[in-house]
Design an enzyme around this catalytic site. Sequence first.
Site, PDB file in Angstrom:
ATOM      1  N   ARG A  51       9.535  -0.360 -19.220  1.00  0.00           N
ATOM      2  CA  ARG A  51      10.408  -1.291 -18.481  1.00  0.00           C
ATOM      3  C   ARG A  51      10.929  -0.622 -17.225  1.00  0.00           C
ATOM      4  O   ARG A  51      11.051  -1.241 -16.171  1.00  0.00           O
ATOM      5  CB  ARG A  51      11.560  -1.802 -19.357  1.00  0.00           C
ATOM      6  CG  ARG A  51      12.567  -2.658 -18.587  1.00  0.00           C
ATOM      7  CD  ARG A  51      13.436  -3.573 -19.440  1.00  0.00           C
ATOM      8  NE  ARG A  51      13.856  -2.986 -20.692  1.00  0.00           N
ATOM      9  CZ  ARG A  51      14.768  -2.009 -20.822  1.00  0.00           C
ATOM     10  NH1 ARG A  51      15.349  -1.500 -19.758  1.00  0.00           N
ATOM     11  NH2 ARG A  51      15.074  -1.544 -22.016  1.00  0.00           N
ATOM     12  N   TYR A 104       8.977 -24.620  -2.380  1.00  0.00           N
ATOM     13  CA  TYR A 104       8.462 -24.691  -3.741  1.00  0.00           C
ATOM     14  C   TYR A 104       9.501 -25.351  -4.654  1.00  0.00           C
ATOM     15  O   TYR A 104      10.671 -24.935  -4.679  1.00  0.00           O
ATOM     16  CB  TYR A 104       8.142 -23.273  -4.211  1.00  0.00           C
ATOM     17  CG  TYR A 104       7.544 -23.226  -5.591  1.00  0.00           C
ATOM     18  CD1 TYR A 104       6.273 -23.742  -5.822  1.00  0.00           C
ATOM     19  CD2 TYR A 104       8.229 -22.681  -6.658  1.00  0.00           C
ATOM     20  CE1 TYR A 104       5.712 -23.713  -7.086  1.00  0.00           C
ATOM     21  CE2 TYR A 104       7.676 -22.638  -7.925  1.00  0.00           C
ATOM     22  CZ  TYR A 104       6.411 -23.161  -8.132  1.00  0.00           C
ATOM     23  OH  TYR A 104       5.868 -23.125  -9.381  1.00  0.00           O
ATOM     24  N   ASP A 177       9.812 -16.341   1.444  1.00  0.00           N
ATOM     25  CA  ASP A 177       8.753 -16.513   0.446  1.00  0.00           C
ATOM     26  C   ASP A 177       7.435 -16.522   1.220  1.00  0.00           C
ATOM     27  O   ASP A 177       7.127 -17.471   1.935  1.00  0.00           O
ATOM     28  CB  ASP A 177       8.964 -17.825  -0.318  1.00  0.00           C
ATOM     29  CG  ASP A 177       7.944 -18.029  -1.432  1.00  0.00           C
ATOM     30  OD1 ASP A 177       6.833 -17.465  -1.346  1.00  0.00           O
ATOM     31  OD2 ASP A 177       8.258 -18.759  -2.393  1.00  0.00           O
ATOM     32  N   LYS A 202      -0.738 -16.431  -6.863  1.00  0.00           N
ATOM     33  CA  LYS A 202      -1.488 -17.206  -5.883  1.00  0.00           C
ATOM     34  C   LYS A 202      -2.499 -16.325  -5.135  1.00  0.00           C
ATOM     35  O   LYS A 202      -3.419 -15.835  -5.744  1.00  0.00           O
ATOM     36  CB  LYS A 202      -0.516 -17.927  -4.948  1.00  0.00           C
ATOM     37  CG  LYS A 202       0.652 -18.628  -5.672  1.00  0.00           C
ATOM     38  CD  LYS A 202       0.225 -19.757  -6.593  1.00  0.00           C
ATOM     39  CE  LYS A 202       1.316 -20.239  -7.546  1.00  0.00           C
ATOM     40  NZ  LYS A 202       2.583 -20.596  -6.914  1.00  0.00           N
TER      41      LYS A 202
END
Length: 401
Positions: A51, A104, A177, A202
Site C-alpha cells: 500500500r 465527466y 483532467d 482510457k
Amino acid sequence: MAQYAGFNTTAIHAGQEPDPLTGAVIPPIYQTSTFVQDGINVLRAGHEYSRGSNPTRNGFETQLAALERGTAAFAFASGLAAEDALLRAVLRPGDHVVLGGDGYGGTNRLINGLLGPWGVANTAVDITDLAAVAAAVRPGNTAVLWVETPSNPLLGIADLAGWAKVAHAAGALLVVDNTFASPYLQRPLDWGADVVVHSTTKYIGGHSDVLGGAVVVADRSFRGRELAETVGYQQFAGGAVAGPQDCYLAARGLKTLGLRMERHTSNAQSLAEWLQDQPGVAEVLYPGLPGHPGHALAARQMTGFGGIVSVRFDGGAPAARAFAESTRLFALSVSLGGVESLICYCSEMTHASVRGTELAVPVDLVRLSVGVEDLADLQEDLAGALERTHERFADAVVLNR
Ligand SMILES: *Cc1c(COP(=O)(O)O)cnc(C)c1O
C-alpha cells in the site's frame, strides 16, 4: 532516473529500466503484499508493504510523471479513486470548488454526491467563458478550480493558461483532467496547472483491459505542504492504490501512447471531415475542424486534436439513438480511448446522472471514440449505420418536411 528529450523514448524507458537482478528487459510484476526485513525496519530497497510502495506501481508512476513533466505521480485503482483522493487531500469542509460544467458525469457525481455532504460546495461554469470562471470564484473560499479539456462529450476547449491565472489570483489550485488529450497531445502543467488527473483506464492503458487512475502534481505547496507530500500521504493513508498487475498493464500501454494517439487523431480528423458532409448530420463536434469555436486555442495548446468526435443529428433523439444502435464495428459501450472504436449515446449512458439538470447532454448527440483500425473500415461502418438510420426514419423525415 535518466531524463530523455523525446516523448516516445521517455514513455518506453522512464521508470522501466531492465531488472538489475536478472537482466530481464521488462521489469517483473512485483505481485507481493509485503517485503522481508533484514532486521527490524531494515528494508532492502525502501519497500515495506505494497500500500505504501510497490516497485511495479512506482515504475509506472515514474514513467507517467516524466511524461506529464510533473514532480511526482500517484497511481490509484480507478480514475475516480484518484480524483477522490486528490480532492480529500487538498479540500477541507466549507471549501468551494469551481467545476467545469461540461465534464465527466462521474466527476460531477463525486463532487456533488460524495463531497457535498462533507460540506464542499461547488459552482458549475461554462469552461470556454473565462469571465464566468472568474465570477464564480469566491475569494478566500474557493480552493480548487477543476476543468477538463477537451471536454466530455461536447469537446469544448478551455484556455488552460487563463484558468491558471484565475486560480492563482485566488490562491486556489488548478486541477486539469487530461484523460481525453493524454500527455502526448497536451501537458497542462506546462500551461500553469498545479495538478493533472487521469483515468488511465482510457488512452494510457489504451486497450480497454484495465481500470486505473493517476494524480500528477507540479512542484508546488498548498496549505503549507508540498503537493507531492499531501497526495502521497492520502494515497498511503486512504489506500485506494492500483495493484501491480493493473500498473503493469497501464505501463505497457503507456509505452505506445504516442503511436496510438497519432493514429487515433488522424482517423478522427478524417472521419470528422467526412461526417460533416453526410445527410442527416446536423453538426460534428471536433476541435480539429476549422469551424470549431475552440480550434485556434486547441491548435496552440495541444499538439493534436485527439480521437473523440461527437455528432448531432437532424432527426433528434430518435435518430441519434438509432445510429448508436446501428454500427457494427463501433461497439455500443461506455468508456473510450482503447484501440477499438466505441460509440456511446451519452445522455442515457455516461451522462445519465446529469439528465434533467442544467448539465444535461444534448439528446441528439452520439460520441465516437475513434480507434486505430483501418480508416476505410471505420468509414464504411459509419456509412452503413447512417443508411440504416435513414431507413428507419424515412417516414419521420418526410413528415418533418
Ligand atoms: C472515465 C473517466 C473518468 C473516471 O475514470 P474511471 O477510471 O472510470 O474511474 C474521469 N474523467 C474522464 C474524462 C473520464 O473519461
